[in-house]
Design a protein around this motif. Structure first.
Motif, short mmCIF file in Angstrom:
data_model
loop_
_atom_site.label_atom_id
_atom_site.label_comp_id
_atom_site.label_asym_id
_atom_site.label_seq_id
_atom_site.Cartn_x
_atom_site.Cartn_y
_atom_site.Cartn_z
N PRO A 1 0.80 -1.24 0.00
CA PRO A 1 0.00 0.00 0.00
C PRO A 1 0.83 1.28 0.00
N GLU A 2 1.98 1.27 0.66
CA GLU A 2 2.83 2.48 0.68
C GLU A 2 3.41 2.77 -0.71
N VAL A 3 3.73 1.74 -1.47
CA VAL A 3 4.26 1.92 -2.82
C VAL A 3 3.15 2.47 -3.71
N VAL A 4 1.99 1.85 -3.66
CA VAL A 4 0.86 2.29 -4.49
C VAL A 4 0.48 3.73 -4.13
N LYS A 5 0.45 4.03 -2.84
CA LYS A 5 0.10 5.38 -2.38
C LYS A 5 1.09 6.42 -2.92
N ALA A 6 2.33 6.02 -3.12
CA ALA A 6 3.35 6.96 -3.61
C ALA A 6 3.15 7.33 -5.08
N PHE A 7 2.67 6.38 -5.91
CA PHE A 7 2.52 6.71 -7.34
C PHE A 7 1.08 7.07 -7.73
N LEU A 8 0.10 6.68 -6.96
CA LEU A 8 -1.31 6.89 -7.31
C LEU A 8 -1.66 8.34 -7.64
N PRO A 9 -1.18 9.33 -6.88
CA PRO A 9 -1.54 10.71 -7.19
C PRO A 9 -1.05 11.19 -8.57
N PHE A 10 -0.12 10.48 -9.17
CA PHE A 10 0.46 10.91 -10.44
C PHE A 10 -0.18 10.21 -11.65
N LEU A 11 -1.16 9.38 -11.41
CA LEU A 11 -1.84 8.65 -12.49
C LEU A 11 -3.03 9.44 -13.01
N LYS A 12 -3.41 9.14 -14.24
CA LYS A 12 -4.63 9.72 -14.80
C LYS A 12 -5.81 9.16 -14.01
N PRO A 13 -6.89 9.95 -13.89
CA PRO A 13 -8.08 9.43 -13.21
C PRO A 13 -8.65 8.23 -13.96
N GLU A 14 -9.25 7.31 -13.21
CA GLU A 14 -9.83 6.10 -13.84
C GLU A 14 -10.84 6.45 -14.91
N GLU A 15 -11.65 7.47 -14.66
CA GLU A 15 -12.69 7.85 -15.61
C GLU A 15 -12.11 8.24 -16.97
N SER A 16 -10.92 8.86 -16.96
CA SER A 16 -10.33 9.34 -18.21
C SER A 16 -9.86 8.21 -19.11
N VAL A 17 -9.56 7.04 -18.55
CA VAL A 17 -9.09 5.94 -19.37
C VAL A 17 -10.23 5.03 -19.83
N LYS A 18 -11.40 5.15 -19.21
CA LYS A 18 -12.56 4.35 -19.60
C LYS A 18 -13.27 4.96 -20.79
#
Length: 181
Positions: free
Chosen positions: A163-180
């Motif tokens: 969870p700490e690894v995922v939490k570190a990169f998650l804010p830099f990803l595109k929102p889920e809605e934008s890829v759907k």
């Protein structure tokens, strides 16, 4: 037409200038071709030194899951096989076949090379310098945030999907809605 050529030349130079020094490397791919690390400068990049016959080799499953679950949103995973700890297969083709057959690896993998010491690949030397932390075993991870603004060294025992690894990169990803859409 001349203006278009000048514009394209300027855009190309601007894109090259935007590449952070840490990512200004091209490495040979495991099964041929090249991996241009600058292409990942605008997204989180998880770099992992791997080995096929290590107690931590099952981390390939988590790495592949991260790549499948977050790749469309921008996360990139790149594996760097190494025999620095005497647990890697002999040839690139054996490594590729093993990773695909046993873990379904589809993320980019570099060709086998050194990740520590004086013979380390230049990219790994730069990662070590950026973090002051060299791999002490297989499956050491480096999370490079967009623009190489920060590099986080992650030890072998920490699973890629912690969870700490995922939490570190998650804010830099595109929102889920934008890829759907």
């Amino acid at each position: 037409m001349k203006k278009l050529g000048i514009l394209l030349m300027f855009c190309g130079q601007a894109a090259m200038a935007a590449c952070p020094a840490l990512l200004n490397y091209t490495v040979p791919g495991l099964m041929g071709g090249e991996i241009k690390l600058c292409e990942y400068a605008d997204r989180p990049l998880l770099v992992v030194n791997t080995a096929s016959h290590c107690g931590f080799t099952p981390q390939f499953k988590q790495l592949q899951a991260l790549y499948q679950n977050y790749g469309a949103r921008g996360l990139m995973v790149v594996g760097f096989p190494s025999n620095d700890f005497f647990q890697e297969l002999d040839s690139n083709s054996e490594i590729g076949a093993y990773c695909e057959a046993n873990y379904g690896v589809t993320f980019p993998m570099a060709s086998k090379g050194h990740v520590r010491g004086k013979d380390a690949q230049p990219f790994f030397k730069a990662l070590i310098q950026a973090t002051d932390d060299a791999p002490t075993w297989n499956f050491h991870k480096y999370l490079i945030l967009p623009g190489a603004s920060k590099v986080i060294s992650i030890g072998t025992r920490t699973k890629p999907d912690d969870p700490e690894v995922v939490k570190a990169f998650l804010p830099f990803l595109k929102p889920e809605e934008s890829v759907k859409n």
